[in-house]
Design a protein around this motif. Structure first.
Motif, short mmCIF file in Angstrom:
data_model
loop_
_atom_site.label_atom_id
_atom_site.label_comp_id
_atom_site.label_asym_id
_atom_site.label_seq_id
_atom_site.Cartn_x
_atom_site.Cartn_y
_atom_site.Cartn_z
N GLU A 249 -99.75 98.34 61.85
CA GLU A 249 -99.48 96.95 62.21
C GLU A 249 -100.69 96.05 62.01
O GLU A 249 -100.59 94.84 62.08
CB GLU A 249 -99.03 96.89 63.67
N THR B 53 -92.75 88.46 66.78
CA THR B 53 -91.82 89.54 66.48
C THR B 53 -91.88 90.57 67.57
O THR B 53 -92.72 90.51 68.47
CB THR B 53 -92.15 90.19 65.12
N CYS B 54 -90.94 91.51 67.52
CA CYS B 54 -90.90 92.58 68.51
C CYS B 54 -91.93 93.66 68.17
O CYS B 54 -92.18 93.93 66.99
CB CYS B 54 -89.52 93.21 68.55
N GLU C 34 -93.19 97.36 67.45
CA GLU C 34 -92.49 98.42 66.71
C GLU C 34 -91.87 99.45 67.64
O GLU C 34 -90.96 100.19 67.24
CB GLU C 34 -93.47 99.11 65.75
N LEU D 168 -85.07 93.29 69.17
CA LEU D 168 -84.92 92.22 68.19
C LEU D 168 -83.49 92.13 67.70
O LEU D 168 -82.95 91.03 67.53
CB LEU D 168 -85.88 92.45 67.01
N ASP E 88 -81.95 83.56 61.09
CA ASP E 88 -82.96 83.46 60.03
C ASP E 88 -83.78 82.19 60.15
O ASP E 88 -84.93 82.13 59.72
CB ASP E 88 -82.29 83.52 58.66
N PHE F 217 -85.91 82.78 64.10
CA PHE F 217 -86.96 83.79 64.19
C PHE F 217 -87.79 83.77 62.91
O PHE F 217 -87.34 84.20 61.85
CB PHE F 217 -86.36 85.17 64.43
N ARG F 218 -89.03 83.29 63.02
CA ARG F 218 -89.87 83.08 61.83
C ARG F 218 -90.97 84.13 61.68
O ARG F 218 -91.78 84.03 60.77
CB ARG F 218 -90.52 81.69 61.90
N GLY F 219 -91.02 85.12 62.55
CA GLY F 219 -92.08 86.12 62.46
C GLY F 219 -93.44 85.50 62.79
O GLY F 219 -93.54 84.41 63.35
N TYR F 220 -94.48 86.21 62.45
CA TYR F 220 -95.82 85.70 62.70
C TYR F 220 -96.16 84.60 61.70
O TYR F 220 -95.79 84.65 60.53
CB TYR F 220 -96.86 86.82 62.56
#
Length: 391
Positions: free
Chosen positions: A42, A241-242, A244, A250, A265, A268-271
Motif C-alpha cells: 500500500e 478508500t477502505c 485492504e 467499500l 463512481d 468515491f474518488r479514492g485518494y
C-alpha cells in the motif's frame, strides 16, 4: 539520536501520514530516523523526497535474532517509538515482537492515538517507559488508570498545506468535481423546478459541493454522509478508500450509495494528492466528518478542514468532555450528536457555504517533533522503563 518508529503500515492518511510527518521533521532536526512496518504493497517510499530509512518485517511468527539482523545491521536505535493502533491486520504481532526484542535493552515510547480497546494492547502499556496521547486533557486523564508509566500529551497539527484560492480557481475545482450524471439527465436545467423523491432539482452552478475525506471505515460512519446529503442538490465527493483488511465495507458503501440515489463512481474518488485535497477543502460548501466516537483537536482531518475556514460538520460526545452540540462560530464548525442524521441535514442547510478567514499560525510539525525529542531524551544512556526516573 537514532530513532526507530514502528507502525503497521504507511497508509496515505491517518496514523501512516502522522508517522511520516514526524519522521520527516525529526530527520530535518539532524536525527537518524527509520520506520519499521509490516510488509505491504500500500505504500512505496519516494526515495527522492524522504531522508529516513524504511524497513519491513513479517512478524506473524516469533522472530529470532537472525530475523532482526537485516534491520539492526543497518540501523542501531537509541529509542523505539510505537504508533498505536494500525489498520494492518498483522500490526499487533509487529508491536509484540518489537517489545520482546527491545525490552530491557532500549527505551520504548508508545503513542496511543486512540483508547486501547483490545486486551492484548496492554502489552504496550506495561513495556513502555513513556506513553504519549494526542487526545484532550480530560480524555488523557481518564485513560491514565490504564498506564503504569509516565504520560504526556502532544497535540496534533494539520497534515495538509495551507492554500489560498481565487474565485476562478474555486469555480474550476467545483466544476471538476461536479456530478456529470445528474447534469446530463436534465434537458433544460434552468426551467426545472419540480419536486421528486429527494427534493427540488437545481442548476449546476447552484449545487452544493459536499466533501468528506479520510479512511472509509465503520468508525468514520461514511453511510451517515450518504443520508445527510441530497443527490438532487449536492455534488458529494468522498476522497479516501477502505483499508485492504475490510474490502467488503467499500462494497457495502457502494450499495448504500446507489440506494440513496448517488452514482458511486462520482462520489468515491479514492485518494487525491495533498494539494488537490486542500483545493477541494477550500472550494467545498461543507466538510462532513461524522466520527463514531466524536471529534476534537486530535483529529488531523478536522484541523485541516478548519484551517481553510470552510464550514465543517462533525460529531461530538459531550459526556467525554468533547465540544458542546451546536455551532461554534470561532471554528465555523457544527458539532452534532453521533448518528443524528436530522441534525446533520439541518446544519448543512443552515451553514453550508459559510466561510471563516483561513487560519494561520497554528501548531507546526516541527513543534511536534521537538516535543517528541524532549520526551526521548529523558530515557537516554540505556535507561528503560524499569530504571528511568519517574519525572
Amino acid at each position: 539520536m537514532n530513532i526507530l518508529i514502528v507502525t503497521g503500515q504507511l497508509e496515505r492518511c491517518g496514523i501512516g501520514v502522522y508517522t511520516q510527518k514526524l519522521a520527516d521533521h525529526l530527520a530535518e532536526s539532524g536525527h537518524q530516523v527509520a520506520i519499521l512496518t509490516c510488509p505491504t504493497e500500500e505504500f512505496t517510499k519516494p526515495t527522492d523526497s524522504r531522508n529516513w530509512a524504511h524497513f519491513t518485517l513479517n512478524a506473524t511468527r516469533k522472530l529470532s535474532h537472525a530475523d532482526w539482523l537485516p534491520v539492526l545491521a543497518k540501523f542501531r536505535p537509541d529509542v523505539i517509538h510505537i504508533q498505536y493502533p494500525s489498520l494492518h491486520r498483522d500490526a499487533f504481532f509487529l508491536y509484540r515482537e518489537t517489545c520482546r526484542r527491545f525490552l530491557f535493552r532500549k527505551p520504548i515510547v508508545t503513542t496511543f492515538h486512540e483508547k486501547p480497546y483490545q486486551f492484548r494492547s496492554y502489552v504496550l502499556m506495561f513495556t513502555s517507559c513513556h506513553v504519549i496521547t494526542v487526545r484532550s486533557v480530560r480524555l488523557a486523564r481518564d485513560w491514565g488508570a490504564y498506564f503504569p508509566c509516565k504520560k504526556s500529551m502532544v497535540l496534533n497539527a494539520t497534515m495538509l498545506p495551507e492554500i489560498q484560492l481565487t474565485d476562478d480557481e474555486r469555480s474550476q475545482t467545483r466544476r471538476k468535481y461536479g456530478h456529470r450524471s445528474y447534469q446530463n439527465r436534465l434537458t433544460d436545467i434552468k426551467d426545472c423546478n419540480h419536486d421528486d423523491a429527494h427534493g427540488v432539482c437545481v442548476s449546476p452552478d447552484r449545487r452544493r459541493l459536499i466533501l468528506s475525506f479520510g479512511f472509509l471505515t465503520p468508525h468514520n460512519r461514511t453511510q451517515d454522509i450518504l443520508h445527510a446529503c441530497n443527490p438532487v442538490t449536492d455534488d458529494l465527493v468522498i476522497a479516501g478508500t477502505c483499508p485492504e483488511s475490510i474490502p467488503e465495507h467499500l462494497k457495502s458503501l457502494h450499495v448504500q450509495c446507489s440506494e440513496a440515489g448517488w452514482n458511486p463512481d462520482e462520489v468515491f474518488r479514492g485518494y487525491v494528492s495533498d494539494d488537490e485535497l486542500s483545493k477541494l477543502i477550500a472550494s467545498a460548501d461543507a466538510i462532513v466528518l461524522p466520527y463514531q466516537s466524536g471529534a476534537g483537536p486530535w483529529n488531523t482531518s478536522l484541523l485541516a478542514a478548519q484551517q481553510q475556514g470552510t464550514f465543517v460538520l462533525t460529531t461530538t460526545n459531550e459526556q467525554l468532555g468533547m465540544p458542546a452540540v451546536g455551532y461554534h462560530q470561532e471554528t465555523n464548525t457544527f458539532f452534532a450528536p453521533i448518528g443524528s442524521i436530522e441534525k446533520m441535514k439541518d446544519a448543512i442547510a443552515r451553514y453550508q457555504g459559510h466561510r471563516n478567514p483561513p487560519v494561520s499560525g497554528g501548531r507546526t510539525w516541527q513543534q511536534i517533533a521537538d516535543e517528541h525529542y524532549q520526551i526521548y531524551t529523558r530515557y537516554q544512556k540505556g535507561r528503560t522503563r524499569f530504571s528511568a526516573a519517574t519525572t
